[in-house]
Scaffold this motif. Structure first.
Motif, PDB file in Angstrom:
ATOM      1  N   SER A 118      20.690   1.068  62.332  1.00 28.45           N
ATOM      2  CA  SER A 118      20.342   1.143  63.756  1.00 28.45           C
ATOM      3  C   SER A 118      20.496   2.557  64.305  1.00 28.45           C
ATOM      4  CB  SER A 118      21.217   0.177  64.560  1.00 28.45           C
ATOM      5  OG  SER A 118      22.551   0.643  64.623  1.00 28.45           O
ATOM      6  N   ASN A 163      21.203  -8.134  65.624  1.00 29.44           N
ATOM      7  CA  ASN A 163      20.571  -8.253  64.313  1.00 29.44           C
ATOM      8  C   ASN A 163      21.002  -9.575  63.675  1.00 29.44           C
ATOM      9  OD1 ASN A 163      20.312  -8.127  61.412  1.00 29.44           O
ATOM     10  ND2 ASN A 163      19.958  -5.936  61.608  1.00 29.44           N
ATOM     11  N   TYR A 198      23.346  -9.177  60.715  1.00 28.88           N
ATOM     12  CA  TYR A 198      24.689  -8.781  61.140  1.00 28.88           C
ATOM     13  C   TYR A 198      25.445  -9.991  61.691  1.00 28.88           C
ATOM     14  CZ  TYR A 198      28.314  -7.124  64.285  1.00 28.88           C
ATOM     15  OH  TYR A 198      29.499  -6.967  64.949  1.00 28.88           O
ATOM     16  N   PHE A 226      24.421  -2.081  58.594  1.00 24.05           N
ATOM     17  CA  PHE A 226      23.679  -2.471  59.805  1.00 24.05           C
ATOM     18  C   PHE A 226      23.818  -1.404  60.882  1.00 24.05           C
ATOM     19  CE2 PHE A 226      24.911  -6.499  57.768  1.00 24.05           C
ATOM     20  CZ  PHE A 226      23.649  -6.989  57.497  1.00 24.05           C
ATOM     21  N   ALA A 245      20.283  -3.684  69.747  1.00 26.62           N
ATOM     22  CA  ALA A 245      19.540  -4.099  68.550  1.00 26.62           C
ATOM     23  C   ALA A 245      20.505  -4.333  67.387  1.00 26.62           C
ATOM     24  CB  ALA A 245      18.497  -3.047  68.180  1.00 26.62           C
ATOM     25  N   PHE A 246      21.487  -3.457  67.238  1.00 27.39           N
ATOM     26  CA  PHE A 246      22.504  -3.628  66.200  1.00 27.39           C
ATOM     27  C   PHE A 246      23.269  -4.932  66.415  1.00 27.39           C
ATOM     28  CE2 PHE A 246      27.161  -3.073  65.778  1.00 27.39           C
ATOM     29  CZ  PHE A 246      27.268  -3.198  64.400  1.00 27.39           C
TER      30      PHE A 246
END
Length: 138
Positions: free
Chosen positions: A71, A113, A116, A67, A109-110
């Motif tokens: 990103s 997620n 994630y 993940f 964004a990471f």
């Protein structure tokens, strides 16, 4: 009683966003681990065997890496620690990590997620206390 920190609160995230940092950031992570991983908050992730906080955090890193890379992020450094040479002697940090992200937006964004988020319970189970300091180049 000493405050422990496991996740960022909304106001801290808002302050980071409002800084409007441009370009890459490097997150300094200081991690204190539990002796034994505690899955009471995420029993669905617990394996049958008892696992140390250190081993569980290694599992978390392995599961998180795809993940992070998707990103645009990467691990610059990860190492073990202990007590400060300069700093409060009552504090100790088991791990130190430097994680690079292309931007604050990529970092958010990471972190947000949905896939994630399904594995972040491994971090919760392993970590007793943490610090995260976003850094930007001069």
């Amino acid at each position: 009683m000493k405050q422990t920190c496991l996740t960022a609160d909304f106001e801290a995230g808002k302050r980071l966003f409002l800084k409007q940092l441009q370009g890459k950031i490097v997150n300094l992570n200081l991690i204190r681990l539990k002796e034994v991983a505690d899955y009471s908050e995420h029993p669905e992730l617990q394996s049958k065997e008892t696992i140390s906080g250190f081993d569980d955090y290694q599992k978390y890193i392995a599961l998180t890496l795809p993940f992070l890379q998707a990103s645009g992020g990467k691990i610059l450094y990860i190492g073990t620690g202990d007590q400060f040479l300069i700093g409060p002697q009552e504090e100790r940090w088991d791990l130190c990590m430097l994680i690079e992200q292309n931007s604050v937006a990529d970092f958010f964004a990471f972190e947000q997620n949905p896939e994630y988020m399904k594995i972040v319970g491994h971090r919760t189970a392993a970590v007793a206390d943490s610090r995260l300091l976003p850094l930007q180049n001069l």
